[in-house]
Design an enzyme around this catalytic site. Structure first.
Site, PDB file in Angstrom:
ATOM      1  CB  CYS A   1      -0.991   0.005   1.162  1.00  7.73           C
ATOM      2  SG  CYS A   1      -0.292   0.313   2.784  1.00  7.73           S
TER       3      CYS A   1
ATOM      4  NE  ARG B   1      -5.016   1.267   1.713  1.00  9.21           N
ATOM      5  CZ  ARG B   1      -5.096   1.745   0.495  1.00  9.21           C
ATOM      6  NH1 ARG B   1      -6.134   1.460  -0.265  1.00  9.21           N
ATOM      7  NH2 ARG B   1      -4.142   2.519   0.003  1.00  9.21           N
TER       8      ARG B   1
ATOM      9  CG  ASP C   1      -6.188   4.919   2.122  1.00  9.20           C
ATOM     10  OD1 ASP C   1      -5.904   4.701   3.326  1.00  9.20           O
ATOM     11  OD2 ASP C   1      -5.382   5.440   1.332  1.00  9.20           O
TER      12      ASP C   1
END
Length: 155
Positions: A8, A14, A128
């Site tokens: 990420c 994440r 996100d």
């Protein structure tokens, strides 16, 4: 052994969540010896003077809430071109990660660069939580993707 690198932007939300969710799924399936799993960043936003930030506290809290064990000492690590030969799969969280991974890793001659939710029926991007602050949604997306990925890799 299948070597997987989750990726990420900053490697603090994440991708580390995906790393540790996948490690738990693999362990629960009794397949620990068949997988090597890490995570990396596409940008140095969370890395200063060679030292990366720890997993973002709300991401840690989410994993604690869901019973996902993680390494509290894990620090953000930058994806490098040389990683291409070290891993079998690079799993990005969204379109922007995919673009950056291809830029960093170069030509994907072995078709190793994939997006996590492409392993699911719904596809799309992992939410996100850096922007949304919705760690429940990100966790749900990642768990769905990792479950589908593990199913794909073991069938």
């Amino acid at each position: 052994m299948k070597r997987i690198c989750f990726v990420c932007h900053g490697n603090i939300c994440r991708s580390p969540m995906a790393e540790f969710i996948m490690k738990k799924l693999v362990k629960d399936a009794g397949l620990e010896g068949e997988f090597y799993i890490v995570s990396r960043a596409t940008h140095t936003d969370e890395i200063w003077n060679g030292e990366g930030s720890h997993i973002y506290p709300p991401a840690q809290a989410q994993m604690n809430k869901k019973g996902i064990p993680f390494d509290s000492e894990k620090r953000a690590t930058l994806l490098e071109k040389s990683d291409y030969n070290k891993y079998d799969l690079f799993i990005g969280m969204d379109r922007e990660n995919m673009r950056c991974m291809q830029k960093i890793l170069g030509a994907d001659k072995e078709n190793k660069i994939k997006k996590l939710l492409d392993y699911t029926e719904r596809g799309g991007n992992v939410s996100d939580p850096w922007y949304t602050r919705n760690f429940d949604e990100a966790y749900s997306d990642i768990l769905c993707g990792c479950t589908a990925l593990l199913g794909y890799l073991t069938n």
